[in-house]
Scaffold this active site. Structure first.
Site, short mmCIF file in Angstrom:
data_model
loop_
_atom_site.label_atom_id
_atom_site.label_comp_id
_atom_site.label_asym_id
_atom_site.label_seq_id
_atom_site.Cartn_x
_atom_site.Cartn_y
_atom_site.Cartn_z
N HIS A 84 0.81 -1.22 0.00
CA HIS A 84 0.00 0.00 0.00
C HIS A 84 0.84 1.27 0.00
O HIS A 84 0.30 2.37 -0.16
CB HIS A 84 -0.95 0.01 1.21
CG HIS A 84 -2.36 0.40 0.85
ND1 HIS A 84 -2.65 1.33 -0.11
CD2 HIS A 84 -3.56 -0.03 1.32
CE1 HIS A 84 -3.96 1.48 -0.21
NE2 HIS A 84 -4.53 0.66 0.64
N ASP A 129 -2.43 1.70 -4.82
CA ASP A 129 -3.73 1.98 -4.23
C ASP A 129 -4.79 1.12 -4.90
O ASP A 129 -4.55 0.51 -5.96
CB ASP A 129 -4.09 3.46 -4.38
CG ASP A 129 -3.12 4.36 -3.62
OD1 ASP A 129 -2.87 4.07 -2.44
OD2 ASP A 129 -2.62 5.33 -4.21
#
Length: 420
Positions: A390, A394
């Site tokens: 992350h 995304d």
């Protein structure tokens, strides 16, 4: 004779350490240049370390089972060459002054000893080493941990002017206590299985991945009925002509490579103050042999046909079975695709292959009832599960990537995806 150093070699692009699993020589043995002197295991590959010199093994520094960093000393070789009194004398850190040698060895801590001591709050100045010259070994630290004899380091820094006893007491009230882990002991009837160097290295890499990488996860389901029909129609003829299997996995790798060309963000890795987006599409694949797992790499998958991909899968699988995988076979992967469906799995969350930014799990193809035009139909369905870093990725970009993979797989035919 000249005394030369043999250091831990670099056995892969992202490899930073290796475990000496087995010494193939002993002090006093004569070796030719390029003779194998040790077997080393990393999370990428098992390899033999060749001698860089012709000569006699003088001293083995690294112990079997010890994990040391790339570039760290493994052994000394008395190499053939011109007499050189200065060169053939022991290194300055190991002079004939025995007391200074012993003192130096006591404070020569390997990276793994430093890491374990930090993790378990061990004051190394209080530990008696069992290695040469009193050096503290990994085994010494592991025995302390197993016996619950670790001690907490005391805070010795003086209080600043602002840190009054009352303020310090207030701060310590919110300091989380150090949790002492009770050593796990085997009970009667239990079987103790020694942790091999390969298993230890895999464990360390997995811990590093889960500790450093903030994992996120997503899954989509794909109707691969067209793929199943296409592959079933071609597999027998393909096997007869080529001599190896036309696997479903080759089609999945082809689809992933095409999607990575369109969404190169997933072909990236985190590098602290920047993100490195790889130019080549090199897919790491998991290959099991017995209880051992290897992750070889198929290079430039986007430039290969289905036939070419299937051939490399067959070759790498055969190398894993015969123990002939090389360093080149294991390095430079940019994205991992794991065929968990071969074990019957239908949903799983993979741990990212550090330092890559994502791993895709291809699950088992299963017949399921699906509604098409308000009617039930039996279709061949597969779940694709993506674990992502992350920091790099995304949900929006990963969702677009997965949708593109889905579209490619659902529209496979001899026209869209020729085998040759």
């Amino acid at each position: 004779m000249i005394v030369e150093r043999v250091n831990m070699p670099q056995l892969g692009e992202s490899v930073t350490e290796g475990t000496v699993s087995n010494w193939l020589v002993q002090p006093g043995d004569f070796v030719e240049k390029y003779d194998a002197i040790a077997e080393v295991m990393t999370d990428k590959v098992n390899a033999e370390v060749p001698s860089s010199y012709t000569g006699v093994i003088k001293e083995l520094i690294a112990e079997e089972g010890e994990t040391i960093e790339v570039g760290q000393l493994m052994c000394y070789i008395e190499a053939e060459g011109e007499e050189n009194e200065q060169a053939s004398s022991p290194p300055a850190s190991e002079s004939n002054d025995e007391p200074s040698v012993e003192q130096n060895m006591k404070t020569r801590y390997s990276p793994v000893v430093m890491r374990l001591a930090g993790e378990h709050q061990i004051d190394l100045s209080t530990v008696t080493g069992s290695g040469k010259g009193g050096r503290i070994t990994r085994k010494d630290i592991e025995e302390l941990i197993a016996n619950g004899q670790t001690e907490t380091l005391e805070k010795t820094e003086p209080l600043s002017a602002q840190e009054t006893p009352e303020k310090q007491e207030e701060m310590e009230e919110f300091t989380p206590p150090i949790i002492r882990r009770k050593p796990v002991q085997a009970k009667p009837g239990d079987r103790e299985i020694p942790v091999t160097g390969l298993r230890r290295t895999i464990a360390q890499n997995m811990v590093r991945s889960k500790t450093e990488i903030p994992h996120a996860w997503m899954m989509i389901e794909v109707d691969v009925s067209n793929l199943v029909a296409y592959r079933n129609a071609e597999k027998d003829k393909f096997k007869e002509n080529e001599g190896y299997n036309l696997s479903y996995f080759a089609f999945f790798l082809n689809a992933v490579a095409k999607a990575l060309k369109k969404f190169p963000e997933l072909n990236s890795c985190w590098a602290g103050d920047k993100i490195i987006q790889r130019n080549e599409i090199n897919l790491s694949i998991a290959v099991a042999h017995g209880h051992e797992l290897y992750v070889p790499v198929i290079k430039n998958v986007d430039e290969k046909s289905i036939k070419g991909i299937a051939k490399e899968i067959a070759q790498l699988s055969n190398k894993a079975r015969t123990g002939t995988l090389t360093k080149d076979d294991m390095e430079d992967g940019t994205f991992t695709v794991n065929n968990t469906g071969s074990f019957g799995s239908v949903e799983s969350m993979g741990v990212i292959n550090y330092p890559q930014s994502a791993i895709l799990q291809v699950e088992s193809i299963v017949k399921r009832p699906v509604i098409i035009d308000d009617m039930f139909a039996a279709r061949d369905m597969v779940n694709l599960c993506l674990s992502l870093d992350h920091r790099v990725l995304d949900g929006v970009i990963c969702g677009a990537f997965m949708s593109h993979v889905k579209a490619i797989l659902e529209n496979i035919s001899s026209e869209t995806t020729p085998i040759y």
